[in-house]
Write an enzyme that holds these catalytic residues in place. Structure first.
Site, short mmCIF file in Angstrom:
data_model
loop_
_atom_site.label_atom_id
_atom_site.label_comp_id
_atom_site.label_asym_id
_atom_site.label_seq_id
_atom_site.Cartn_x
_atom_site.Cartn_y
_atom_site.Cartn_z
N ASP A 67 75.54 -9.54 -11.51
CA ASP A 67 73.95 -9.98 -11.48
C ASP A 67 73.48 -10.31 -13.08
O ASP A 67 74.24 -9.92 -14.11
CB ASP A 67 73.01 -9.22 -11.21
CG ASP A 67 72.93 -7.55 -11.35
OD1 ASP A 67 73.57 -7.24 -12.46
OD2 ASP A 67 72.36 -6.65 -10.63
N ASN A 136 65.00 2.25 -6.29
CA ASN A 136 64.39 1.88 -4.88
C ASN A 136 65.55 1.33 -4.00
O ASN A 136 65.23 0.72 -2.97
CB ASN A 136 63.55 0.46 -5.22
CG ASN A 136 64.29 -0.59 -6.07
OD1 ASN A 136 65.63 -0.68 -6.09
ND2 ASN A 136 63.57 -1.60 -6.32
N HIS A 138 68.28 -0.72 -4.78
CA HIS A 138 68.68 -1.83 -4.79
C HIS A 138 70.45 -1.62 -5.30
O HIS A 138 70.81 -0.54 -6.09
CB HIS A 138 68.05 -2.77 -5.66
CG HIS A 138 68.16 -2.54 -7.20
ND1 HIS A 138 67.21 -2.97 -7.72
CD2 HIS A 138 68.89 -1.99 -7.90
CE1 HIS A 138 67.34 -2.70 -9.20
NE2 HIS A 138 68.59 -1.74 -9.07
N GLU A 143 66.87 -6.47 -3.88
CA GLU A 143 65.85 -5.55 -3.93
C GLU A 143 65.44 -5.34 -2.54
O GLU A 143 66.06 -6.14 -1.55
CB GLU A 143 64.65 -6.19 -4.69
CG GLU A 143 64.62 -6.50 -6.01
CD GLU A 143 64.48 -5.43 -7.12
OE1 GLU A 143 64.99 -4.34 -6.51
OE2 GLU A 143 64.18 -5.65 -8.14
C1 F6R Z 1 73.03 -4.00 -12.60
C2 F6R Z 1 72.68 -3.69 -11.19
C3 F6R Z 1 71.84 -2.82 -11.13
C4 F6R Z 1 71.93 -1.19 -11.59
C5 F6R Z 1 70.75 -0.40 -10.98
C6 F6R Z 1 71.04 1.07 -11.72
O1 F6R Z 1 74.20 -4.70 -13.10
O2 F6R Z 1 73.44 -4.21 -10.65
O3 F6R Z 1 71.94 -2.64 -9.48
O4 F6R Z 1 73.22 -0.73 -11.19
O5 F6R Z 1 69.71 -1.01 -11.41
O6 F6R Z 1 70.82 0.84 -12.99
P1 F6R Z 1 70.94 2.16 -14.14
O7 F6R Z 1 72.32 2.52 -13.95
O8 F6R Z 1 70.35 1.67 -15.27
O9 F6R Z 1 70.01 3.25 -13.49
#
Ligand code: F6R
Length: 251
Positions: A67, A136, A138, A143
């Site tokens: 992403d 959350n 995702h 989301e």
């Molecule tokens: C980032 C992504 C997100 C993160 C998630 C956790 O490329 O795809 O789904 O993996 O937001 O982020 P952290 O590791 O910062 O807690």
């Protein structure tokens, strides 16, 4: 789903890197799907170390980033393209032609999304999709409420995600409200998935993903539908799992 509980973040990083290094040694031209965020930092550090010290070569590896934000130039330090260069690509022998990143600055985002899906197909599909999980629920930027059949597309970020990621921006006015992300169905097409989660703040989300119902309200729960998923957790992230003892006894 295979659940592996390691003592701490460092052990998670080593185990994840071993999984990827084994795949690269077995299949030097493998296709990896890669996440950004705080969770995989140790994992990327470990891959770089193996490149430098053990000669692990990425010269034929193909990567697809999960992403990126929309509206940030690729050289912006908070863009996921810059993150990937900073934490992995610039430190290993990856061929830049083989590193695919989503273009959040594309003039036509619909075309960018379709070309990304086409590029994944042309590469023969993703062999191993590495994932983090948002508090959350995702995966990628899918989301809560994301269709479990979704493909690569534009998503509006939730307030929780914006707050979680705000620290990467010096100027909060720059914080993008939109992102471009592989869809849940795109992720589920990978031949295998490796989800990393660290810390107690992820414990309830991890429980919902593994032991809760499959629901678009917790997009990571869709991984229950996939035949080859490993969730690699530290003690904190595993701390709310009801069947923790069983997972330990099984692995
Ligand atoms: C980032 C992504 C997100 C993160 C998630 C956790 O490329 O795809 O789904 O993996 O937001 O982020 P952290 O590791 O910062 O807690």
């Amino acid at each position: 789903m295979r659940i592996i509980i390691e003592s701490d973040a460092a052990a998670v990083a080593v185990r994840a890197a071993t999984r990827v290094a084994d795949l690269i040694r077995r299949s030097p031209g493998c296709v990896l799907g890669l996440p950004t965020g705080r969770t995989p930092l140790g994992f990327y550090g470990e891959l770089v170390r193996r490149h430098e010290e053990d000669g692990l070569s990425f010269s034929r590896v193909v990567t697809f980033s999960l992403d990126d934000y929309i509206g940030l130039p690729p050289h912006h330090s908070a863009s996921f393209a810059a993150y990937m260069r900073r934490n992995l690509f610039d430190h290993v022998d990856m061929d830049p032609e083989n590193t695919h990143v989503l273009d959040g600055g594309a003039e036509d985002l619909l075309v960018a999304c379709e070309s990304y899906e086409a590029a994944i197909r042309e590469a023969g599909g993703i062999d191993l999709q590495v994932l983090g999980i948002g508090s959350n629920g995702h995966i990628g930027f899918n989301e809560p409420g994301s269709s479990l059949g979704s493909r690569t597309r534009v998503k509006t970020l939730t307030r929780e995600t914006l707050e979680a990621n705000a620290s990467s921006f010096e100027d909060l006015d720059e914080l993008p409200r939109l992102a471009i992300t592989m869809g849940v169905a795109t992720i589920l097409e990978a031949r295998s998935c490796l989800l990393l989660a660290l810390g107690e703040e992820k414990a309830l989300t991890v429980r919902d993903m593994i032991e809760g119902p499959i629901t678009a309200q917790a997009p990571a729960s869709a991984l229950q539908l996939h035949p080859d998923v490993t969730a690699l957790l530290d003690e904190g992230a595993a701390s709310r799992l009801q069947r923790r003892d069983y997972y330990r006894h099984r692995s």
